[in-house]
Design a protein around this motif. Structure first.
Motif, PDB file in Angstrom:
ATOM      1  N   SER A 531       0.778  -1.174   0.122  1.00 26.66           N
ATOM      2  CA  SER A 531      -0.042  -0.061   0.061  1.00 26.66           C
ATOM      3  C   SER A 531       0.815   1.100   0.037  1.00 26.66           C
ATOM      4  N   LYS A 532       0.220   2.242  -0.747  1.00 23.59           N
ATOM      5  CA  LYS A 532       1.243   3.488  -0.581  1.00 23.59           C
ATOM      6  C   LYS A 532       0.063   4.578  -0.026  1.00 23.59           C
ATOM      7  N   VAL A 533       0.869   5.245   0.930  1.00 17.80           N
ATOM      8  CA  VAL A 533       0.193   6.338   1.671  1.00 17.80           C
ATOM      9  C   VAL A 533       0.915   7.747   1.321  1.00 17.80           C
ATOM     10  N   GLU A 534       0.196   8.626   0.968  1.00 12.57           N
ATOM     11  CA  GLU A 534       0.692   9.964   0.707  1.00 12.57           C
ATOM     12  C   GLU A 534      -0.001  11.000   1.396  1.00 12.57           C
ATOM     13  N   HIS A 535       0.393  11.951   1.952  1.00  8.98           N
ATOM     14  CA  HIS A 535      -0.039  13.077   2.768  1.00  8.98           C
ATOM     15  C   HIS A 535      -0.196  14.456   2.038  1.00  8.98           C
ATOM     16  N   PHE A 536      -1.298  15.067   2.036  1.00 13.87           N
ATOM     17  CA  PHE A 536      -1.408  16.164   1.142  1.00 13.87           C
ATOM     18  C   PHE A 536      -1.914  17.437   1.944  1.00 13.87           C
ATOM     19  N   ASP A 537      -1.390  18.699   1.787  1.00 11.12           N
ATOM     20  CA  ASP A 537      -2.173  20.001   2.456  1.00 11.12           C
ATOM     21  C   ASP A 537      -1.869  20.986   1.682  1.00 11.12           C
ATOM     22  N   PHE A 538      -3.192  21.430   1.265  1.00  6.32           N
ATOM     23  CA  PHE A 538      -3.530  22.510   0.331  1.00  6.32           C
ATOM     24  C   PHE A 538      -4.232  23.831   0.995  1.00  6.32           C
ATOM     25  N   THR A 539      -4.147  23.885   2.665  1.00  2.48           N
ATOM     26  CA  THR A 539      -4.759  24.597   3.317  1.00  2.48           C
ATOM     27  C   THR A 539      -4.726  26.144   2.825  1.00  2.48           C
ATOM     28  N   SER A 540      -3.376  26.453   2.174  1.00  2.00           N
ATOM     29  CA  SER A 540      -3.144  27.898   1.830  1.00  2.00           C
ATOM     30  C   SER A 540      -3.911  28.193   0.509  1.00  2.00           C
ATOM     31  N   GLU A 541      -4.372  27.188  -0.179  1.00  2.68           N
ATOM     32  CA  GLU A 541      -4.739  27.649  -1.687  1.00  2.68           C
ATOM     33  C   GLU A 541      -6.044  28.279  -1.348  1.00  2.68           C
ATOM     34  N   LYS A 542      -6.106  29.432  -2.298  1.00  2.00           N
ATOM     35  CA  LYS A 542      -7.475  30.118  -2.505  1.00  2.00           C
ATOM     36  C   LYS A 542      -8.270  30.191  -3.450  1.00  2.00           C
ATOM     37  N   ASN A 543      -7.494  29.402  -4.744  1.00  2.00           N
ATOM     38  CA  ASN A 543      -8.472  29.061  -5.785  1.00  2.00           C
ATOM     39  C   ASN A 543      -8.521  27.582  -6.204  1.00  2.00           C
ATOM     40  N   PHE A 544      -9.334  27.330  -6.890  1.00  2.00           N
ATOM     41  CA  PHE A 544      -9.475  25.926  -7.593  1.00  2.00           C
ATOM     42  C   PHE A 544      -8.002  25.447  -8.205  1.00  2.00           C
ATOM     43  N   LEU A 545      -7.287  24.200  -7.805  1.00  2.00           N
ATOM     44  CA  LEU A 545      -6.475  23.746  -8.173  1.00  2.00           C
ATOM     45  C   LEU A 545      -6.489  22.252  -8.864  1.00  2.00           C
ATOM     46  N   GLN A 546      -5.964  22.092  -9.912  1.00  2.00           N
ATOM     47  CA  GLN A 546      -5.918  20.702 -10.491  1.00  2.00           C
ATOM     48  C   GLN A 546      -4.361  20.037 -10.370  1.00  2.00           C
ATOM     49  N   VAL A 547      -4.346  18.982  -9.767  1.00  2.00           N
ATOM     50  CA  VAL A 547      -3.160  18.320  -9.503  1.00  2.00           C
ATOM     51  C   VAL A 547      -3.008  16.987 -10.122  1.00  2.00           C
ATOM     52  N   ASN A 548      -1.926  16.691 -11.137  1.00  2.00           N
ATOM     53  CA  ASN A 548      -2.097  15.454 -11.721  1.00  2.00           C
ATOM     54  C   ASN A 548      -1.027  14.497 -10.805  1.00  2.00           C
ATOM     55  N   ARG A 549      -1.264  13.363 -10.492  1.00  2.00           N
ATOM     56  CA  ARG A 549      -0.430  12.727  -9.362  1.00  2.00           C
ATOM     57  C   ARG A 549      -0.590  11.258  -9.935  1.00  2.00           C
ATOM     58  N   ASN A 550       0.298  10.398 -10.208  1.00  2.00           N
ATOM     59  CA  ASN A 550       0.397   9.262 -10.480  1.00  2.00           C
ATOM     60  C   ASN A 550       0.907   8.493  -9.209  1.00  2.00           C
ATOM     61  N   PHE A 551       0.512   7.383  -9.008  1.00  2.62           N
ATOM     62  CA  PHE A 551       0.800   6.668  -7.929  1.00  2.62           C
ATOM     63  C   PHE A 551       1.426   5.178  -8.323  1.00  2.62           C
ATOM     64  N   PHE A 552       2.609   4.802  -7.939  1.00  8.14           N
ATOM     65  CA  PHE A 552       3.364   3.633  -8.248  1.00  8.14           C
ATOM     66  C   PHE A 552       3.197   2.492  -7.243  1.00  8.14           C
ATOM     67  N   LEU A 553       2.976   1.190  -7.442  1.00  6.68           N
ATOM     68  CA  LEU A 553       2.772   0.298  -6.253  1.00  6.68           C
ATOM     69  C   LEU A 553       3.739  -0.615  -6.675  1.00  6.68           C
ATOM     70  N   GLN A 554       4.317  -1.455  -5.732  1.00 11.27           N
ATOM     71  CA  GLN A 554       5.290  -2.162  -5.711  1.00 11.27           C
ATOM     72  C   GLN A 554       4.909  -3.876  -5.348  1.00 11.27           C
ATOM     73  N   THR A 555       5.231  -4.747  -6.286  1.00 17.57           N
ATOM     74  CA  THR A 555       4.616  -5.985  -5.913  1.00 17.57           C
ATOM     75  C   THR A 555       5.255  -6.635  -4.782  1.00 17.57           C
ATOM     76  N   VAL A 556       4.373  -7.297  -3.674  1.00 20.03           N
ATOM     77  CA  VAL A 556       4.930  -7.892  -2.585  1.00 20.03           C
ATOM     78  C   VAL A 556       5.399  -9.204  -3.008  1.00 20.03           C
ATOM     79  N   GLU A 557       6.623  -9.507  -2.818  1.00 17.52           N
ATOM     80  CA  GLU A 557       7.267 -10.670  -3.202  1.00 17.52           C
ATOM     81  C   GLU A 557       7.534 -11.744  -1.911  1.00 17.52           C
TER      82      GLU A 557
END
Length: 673
Positions: A531-557
């Motif tokens: 599992s991948k967990v990422e933290h985001f904090d945009f509390t200072s943003e005043k206008n709509f924002l679009q963020v492109n983010r790809n998540f890469f997962l690693q196989t459990v061997e």
């Protein structure tokens, strides 16, 4: 019905006054109240509570108290209480109709002692609808807790109505607290969307997608509509790179058929449409609401009816709006329990895909008049709706109210959106995108033909909360190919505030929206992968924002050792350092999702110090990791620990820069035998 729009946009807000105005908040006692088995709660005493419903254009209304009989020889009375006790200088009684029947008004103190405030002689009323004031020469010597109004209903022929009762500690007229004042910083012009959208036929019911890229609306009697009667059909236009709307096209079957069709809402990813009515396979329609899903082929599924438990509607019409998480539905319906006409109700999605029995959102929003055309903004907090039961310009106006908690029964006092939107005529339908910059609506004012679609720029006070849109893919780290996964979004500090998405790469990128004011985590889960967990904090943003983010997962061997990337240790220490939690969340998720796995934890040190001390230190390190995992619900029997001291270095021990990498804990996933 058209929405008349003036040239200047004026947002309405109530002024901040020095005087304290309090409105009656509870019915202590009442002689009688009008009841009709065919109605809901219209004309009940509860409608005398809160701010007036018919102001400034006062008139008879079901959103006011009315006695059971019009001319009672025994007289009538109404005793109301206030949530705050205070010494008062004036009392205002809003007599909607039949004004002139009051004979006396008394004040009630904290000890339930009655004080006469004023007696009224016959003929005191100047009109059938008026504000009847009691102005005292000085503040009362006692703190007022309640007001009792006594009536002689024989003084005025027919019914008399009380809409509201206000008290104040100043001489300033109480009605001033209700004035609709203009905001000088909110001037804007409306914009007709032109021939690409509008025609000589009716264009109504606009719904803009949350990302602002598609505009859905209904055309009535257009020659290209389906069926012999050319009933209402759904049309759509796309937002183009040149910042214009494309020429609208007729939506295909099965979304459109020979009956009346309309879009009520669309999910943030654009893959689920909420449609009015229940579609029969034979082309017939019934009351209700349906979902249609975008298929991998690019076509839309046949609309599937939503099963709403114990759903009832006495009205011929109902409107619906879908919250951005897809798990909550607001609707208008009329039952024996509504405050009056149609009320706004809320229904929640159950685990079995049914929807809970609708609950009334409460009397702050709903009135004795009919509420209609609710629209929940993409922030999931701001609601726009139409009503004639709040302070306004005449007929139905459009109002804004914000949700105050997760029950969906507590809302802010509705605010009138002002004369650019609201007119003396019926006004309804208000749709905004996630950007919160423009609103879309229908109007006949200077239209090309009948009703046209317009947009206006929304002043800041009337905008939804600022949103962040995350889009992207979940990718196999080894193959670099997109793959299906579960995406779970949680608000920091409030784990119950969650959003879940089943990402399917065959139907495009994942997409979700989240209020900027809430910091959040995104967890990507898939069986057999870390599992991948990422933290985001945009509390200072005043206008709509679009963020492109790809998540890469690693196989459990299985049976392969992995170093915990963020679990490192200070020289000679076994304490877990700040920041370790995110890495261990991956391990917890793997064990939670895969009962067949166990875990081997192996502790290591560098080569500094005594060999035996290092062996003991490596064991302490893995035991600390194990203790944390057990505290989070992992069964201790699934965790095996070993310590190797400094015998298995991962990196060069000669310099500290590389030596620190040897102070680590590794884990190995094993299969239960």
């Amino acid at each position: 019905m058209g929405i008349r729009i003036f040239i200047l946009l004026i947002f309405i807000s109530l002024p901040s006054l020095a005087q304290k105005v309090k409105w009656a908040s509870q019915i202590i006692s009442v002689s009688s109240e009008y009841k009709d088995p065919l109605l809901g709660k219209e004309y009940r005493a509860l409608h005398a509570l809160g701010r007036p419903s018919k102001f400034p254009k006062m008139a008879a209304s079901p959103s006011a108290w009315q006695s059971m009989t019009p001319d009672s020889p025994d007289g009538e009375y109404l005793l109301v209480g206030f949530d705050t006790t205070m010494a008062v200088k004036q009392v205002a009684i809003f007599e909607n109709s039949g004004a002139g029947s009051i004979i006396s008004v008394d004040g009630l103190d904290q000890n339930n002692k009655i004080y006469p405030l004023r007696a009224f002689s016959p003929g005191y009323a100047l009109s059938s609808s008026q504000i009847t004031y009691i102005r005292l020469p000085s503040k009362t010597s006692f703190k007022l807790k309640g007001i009792k109004i006594s009536f002689n209903s024989l003084r005025v022929k027919g019914y008399s109505q009380i809409d509201a009762i206000g008290i104040s500690d100043s001489d300033e007229p109480i009605e001033n607290s209700l004035k609709l004042n203009s905001d000088a910083n909110a001037f804007q012009a409306r914009e007709n969307l032109g021939n690409a959208i509008n025609s000589k036929f009716n264009e109504i019911c606009p719904v803009v997608s949350p990302d602002g890229q598609k505009l859905y609306f209904t055309r009535w009697k257009h020659p290209d509509n389906l069926g012999a009667n050319k009933n209402q059909d759904i049309w759509v236009s796309n937002w183009q790179p040149d910042r214009t709307w494309s020429k609208a096209t007729l939506y295909p079957a099965p979304i459109n058929n020979d009956e009346n069709n309309a879009v009520c809402g669309i999910t943030p990813n654009g893959k689920t449409l909420l449609l009015n009515n229940v579609y029969g396979k034979d082309g017939t329609m019934e009351k209700g609401v349906s979902f249609s899903f975008l298929l991998r082929t690019g076509e839309w599924s046949f609309p599937k009816a939503l099963k709403i438990l114990n759903f009832k509607n006495k009205s011929e019409f109902s409107e619906y709006t879908l919250a951005p998480n897809g798990k909550l539905l607001l609707m208008t319906t009329e039952t024996k329990d509504t405050y009056g006409g149609k009320d706004i109700y809320v229904s929640f999605l159950n685990a079995d895909d049914s929807w809970s029995e609708p609950k009334n959102v409460g009397p702050v929003v709903n009135t004795g008049e009919a509420e209609s055309t609710p629209f929940i903004a993409p922030d999931g907090v701001t609601m726009y709706f139409s009503s004639s039961g709040h302070v306004g310009y005449g007929n139905n106006d459009i109002f804004l109210s914000r949700r105050l908690d997760d029950t969906w029964q507590n809302w802010s006092v509705p605010e009138n959106l002002g004369p650019i939107v609201n007119t003396p005529q019926w006004d309804g339908y208000f749709s905004v995108s996630a950007k919160g910059d423009y609103a879309y609506f229908s109007s006949t004012e200077n239209s090309i033909g009948a009703e046209d679609i317009y947009r206006i720029k929304i002043p800041e006070k009337a905008r939804p909360l600022t949103l962040i849109q995350l889009t992207g893919q979940v990718i196999n780290q080894k193959t670099k190919e997109p793959m299906a996964a579960r995406i779970v979004i949680k608000a920091k500090g409030n784990p119950s505030d969650t959003l879940s998405i089943d990402y399917d790469p065959y139907v495009g990128d994942y997409s979700f929206m989240w209020p900027a004011k809430k910091a959040f985590t995104v967890q990507i889960k898939k069986a057999g992968y870390f599992s991948k967990v990422e933290h985001f904090d945009f509390t200072s943003e005043k206008n709509f924002l679009q963020v492109n983010r790809n998540f890469f997962l690693q196989t459990v061997e299985k049976n392969k050792a992995y170093a915990l990337a963020n679990i490192s240790f200070d020289q000679g220490k076994a304490d877990l350092k700040p920041g370790f939690e995110a890495e261990l969340e991956k391990v917890i998720a793997i064990l939670s999702d895969n009962d067949q796995y166990t875990l081997l934890l192996e502790g290591h040190t560098d080569n500094q110090g005594d060999w035996n001390d290092n062996l003991k230190l490596s064991l302490e390190r893995v035991e600390n990791v194990k203790a944390y995992l057990v505290s989070k619900g992992v069964n201790a029997n699934r965790i095996e620990t070993k310590g190797w001291g400094g015998s298995r270095p991962l990196a060069n021990n000669f310099i500290e820069e590389t030596r620190k990498n040897n102070r680590r804990v590794e884990f190995t996933i094993k299969t239960v035998e």
